[in-house]
Design a protein around this motif. Structure first.
Motif, mmCIF file in Angstrom:
data_model
loop_
_atom_site.group_PDB
_atom_site.id
_atom_site.type_symbol
_atom_site.label_atom_id
_atom_site.label_comp_id
_atom_site.label_asym_id
_atom_site.label_seq_id
_atom_site.Cartn_x
_atom_site.Cartn_y
_atom_site.Cartn_z
ATOM 1 N N ILE A 109 28.022 -14.254 107.633
ATOM 2 C CA ILE A 109 28.765 -13.167 108.248
ATOM 3 C C ILE A 109 28.559 -11.916 107.404
ATOM 4 C CG2 ILE A 109 31.074 -12.310 108.836
ATOM 5 C CD1 ILE A 109 31.896 -15.253 109.222
ATOM 6 N N ASN A 110 28.200 -10.812 108.064
ATOM 7 C CA ASN A 110 27.960 -9.558 107.358
ATOM 8 C C ASN A 110 29.280 -8.808 107.155
ATOM 9 O OD1 ASN A 110 25.074 -9.750 107.232
ATOM 10 N ND2 ASN A 110 25.027 -9.276 109.417
ATOM 11 N N ILE A 111 29.647 -8.596 105.905
ATOM 12 C CA ILE A 111 30.889 -7.904 105.569
ATOM 13 C C ILE A 111 30.578 -6.655 104.764
ATOM 14 C CG2 ILE A 111 32.979 -8.016 104.139
ATOM 15 C CD1 ILE A 111 33.309 -10.865 104.825
ATOM 16 N N ILE A 112 31.227 -5.537 105.124
ATOM 17 C CA ILE A 112 31.183 -4.367 104.256
ATOM 18 C C ILE A 112 32.561 -4.232 103.611
ATOM 19 C CG2 ILE A 112 29.400 -3.116 105.518
ATOM 20 C CD1 ILE A 112 31.629 -1.342 106.692
ATOM 21 N N VAL A 113 32.561 -3.981 102.320
ATOM 22 C CA VAL A 113 33.808 -3.746 101.589
ATOM 23 C C VAL A 113 33.907 -2.244 101.352
ATOM 24 C CG1 VAL A 113 35.125 -4.210 99.489
ATOM 25 C CG2 VAL A 113 33.693 -6.008 100.490
ATOM 26 N N ILE A 114 34.895 -1.617 101.994
ATOM 27 C CA ILE A 114 35.044 -0.164 101.919
ATOM 28 C C ILE A 114 36.060 0.179 100.833
ATOM 29 C CG2 ILE A 114 35.591 1.942 103.186
ATOM 30 C CD1 ILE A 114 34.981 0.435 105.768
ATOM 31 N N MET A 115 35.656 1.020 99.888
ATOM 32 C CA MET A 115 36.550 1.371 98.779
ATOM 33 C C MET A 115 36.425 2.843 98.434
ATOM 34 S SD MET A 115 34.419 -0.365 95.619
ATOM 35 C CE MET A 115 33.725 -1.728 96.548
ATOM 36 N N GLY A 116 37.347 3.316 97.601
ATOM 37 C CA GLY A 116 37.324 4.715 97.185
ATOM 38 C C GLY A 116 38.175 5.564 98.112
ATOM 39 N N GLY A 117 37.662 6.726 98.503
ATOM 40 C CA GLY A 117 38.369 7.615 99.410
ATOM 41 C C GLY A 117 39.027 8.783 98.688
ATOM 42 N N PRO A 118 39.363 9.831 99.446
ATOM 43 C CA PRO A 118 39.869 11.072 98.842
ATOM 44 C C PRO A 118 41.374 11.088 98.582
ATOM 45 C CG PRO A 118 39.537 11.372 101.184
ATOM 46 C CD PRO A 118 39.093 9.970 100.878
ATOM 47 N N SER A 119 41.930 9.994 98.090
ATOM 48 C CA SER A 119 43.358 9.961 97.786
ATOM 49 C C SER A 119 43.569 9.858 96.280
ATOM 50 C CB SER A 119 44.045 8.775 98.482
ATOM 51 O OG SER A 119 43.904 7.586 97.743
ATOM 52 N N PRO A 174 24.516 1.902 101.470
ATOM 53 C CA PRO A 174 23.151 1.459 101.146
ATOM 54 C C PRO A 174 22.465 0.742 102.307
ATOM 55 C CG PRO A 174 24.748 -0.017 100.159
ATOM 56 C CD PRO A 174 25.533 1.074 100.815
ATOM 57 N N GLY A 175 21.551 1.438 102.967
ATOM 58 C CA GLY A 175 20.752 0.797 104.010
ATOM 59 C C GLY A 175 21.468 0.641 105.338
ATOM 60 N N GLU A 176 20.729 0.148 106.317
ATOM 61 C CA GLU A 176 21.285 -0.087 107.641
ATOM 62 C C GLU A 176 21.292 -1.587 107.913
ATOM 63 O OE1 GLU A 176 19.305 2.057 110.692
ATOM 64 O OE2 GLU A 176 19.388 3.972 109.646
ATOM 65 N N LYS A 177 22.420 -2.094 108.380
ATOM 66 C CA LYS A 177 22.515 -3.505 108.724
ATOM 67 C C LYS A 177 23.648 -3.681 109.721
ATOM 68 C CE LYS A 177 24.018 -6.340 105.588
ATOM 69 N NZ LYS A 177 24.217 -7.055 104.324
ATOM 70 N N LYS A 178 23.590 -4.759 110.443
ATOM 71 C CA LYS A 178 24.646 -5.068 111.393
ATOM 72 C C LYS A 178 25.927 -5.391 110.623
ATOM 73 C CE LYS A 178 25.832 -8.440 114.997
ATOM 74 N NZ LYS A 178 27.027 -8.998 114.339
ATOM 75 N N ILE A 179 27.067 -4.891 111.120
ATOM 76 C CA ILE A 179 28.356 -5.143 110.477
ATOM 77 C C ILE A 179 29.192 -6.047 111.365
ATOM 78 C CG2 ILE A 179 30.470 -4.086 109.589
ATOM 79 C CD1 ILE A 179 28.820 -1.478 109.261
ATOM 80 N N ASP A 180 29.588 -7.197 110.837
ATOM 81 C CA ASP A 180 30.457 -8.103 111.588
ATOM 82 C C ASP A 180 31.933 -7.791 111.351
ATOM 83 O OD1 ASP A 180 28.407 -9.728 112.779
ATOM 84 O OD2 ASP A 180 28.079 -10.610 110.798
#
Length: 199
Positions: free
Chosen positions: A6-16, A54-60
Motif C-alpha cells: 500500500i502506497n502511503i505518504i506521510v505529510i509533515m511540517g506546515g506553516p504553523s 519526491p517524485g510521482e507515484k500513486k497515493i493510496d
C-alpha cells in the motif's frame, strides 16, 4: 507479505507554530510503519507553505502528521478530499470543531458534558487593553486560571497562571498565537488521553 504494498505518504511540517513538533511526529510514524506492508514516502511542507514531494507515484492513503493550524483544523483534510485521497484521522468538520476550543466546548455543553467554566475574548477589542482584561479575568476566575489561544494545539501559547502579576503576559502571549483567546477555570488533575478508532 502482501502481493502489493500500500502506497502511503506521510505529510509533515506546515506553516504553523507546531512545525518542529510535526516533524518529530512524522519521523516517528516513518520509523513505525511496517515496511513489509507499505511503500512509504515522506512529504514535508515548509514553514513558507511550499511542498517537498519526491517524485510521482500513486497515493493510496495519506498519513497526516501535521499539527496545529492547517494540519488539524480541516484544511489539509479538505485539500486531500478535493483530490480524492483517503487520509488518516477525523474528517473536515470534526477536525475544524475540535481545533476551535470555544465551539467544541459549546458543543460539549449542549450535549450535557461537563467542561471547565470559560469565556473568550477577541484580539480586535482587547489587544491593547491587557491590563483591563487581566482584572476582568481575575474577578471572574481568580487564581490559578488558564489562558490559551482558541485554535492552537500542542499547548502552544497556553499558560496556567498562578499569580495575578503573570496574567497580563499570559494574555499577550495567547494573543500572539491567535485572534481569539480563552480564559478558563483551572481544574487540577491527571491528563488522560484516549484514542478512538473508527473502521
Amino acid at each position: 507479505m502482501p502481493d502489493k504494498k500500500i502506497n502511503i505518504i506521510v505529510i509533515m511540517g506546515g506553516p504553523s507554530d507546531e512545525y518542529e513538533v510535526s516533524l518529530s511526529t512524522g519521523k516517528q510514524i516513518l520509523n513505525s510503519l511496517d515496511k513489509e506492508k507499505y511503500s512509504i514516502t515522506s512529504v514535508t511542507i515548509g514553514k513558507d507553505g511550499k511542498w517537498s514531494f519526491p517524485g510521482e507515484k500513486k497515493i493510496d492513503v495519506a498519513f497526516i502528521a501535521m499539527h496545529g493550524k492547517f494540519g488539524e483544523d480541516g484544511t489539509i483534510q479538505g485539500l486531500l478530499e478535493s483530490v480524492g485521497i483517503p487520509y488518516t484521522g477525523s474528517g473536515i468538520l470534526a477536525s475544524a470543531l475540535a481545533m476551535d476550543k470555544v465551539r467544541s466546548s459549546e458543543l460539549f455543553l449542549y450535549h450535557g458534558l461537563e467542561v471547565p467554566e470559560f469565556t473568550f475574548y477577541e484580539k480586535s477589542k482587547w489587544e491593547n487593553k491587557a491590563d483591563m482584561l487581566a482584572d476582568i479575568i481575575n474577578k471572574k476566575f481568580g487564581m490559578p486560571c488558564v489562558i490559551k489561544p482558541t485554535d492552537s494545539g500542542s499547548s502552544v501559547g497556553v499558560t496556567i497562571v498562578k499569580k495575578f502579576e503573570n496574567l497580563k503576559s499570559a494574555i499577550e502571549l495567547a494573543f500572539e498565537k491567535s485572534n481569539t483567546i480563552m480564559a478558563q477555570e483551572f481544574i487540577s488533575g491527571r491528563e488522560v488521553t484516549c484514542g478512538v478508532l473508527d473502521f
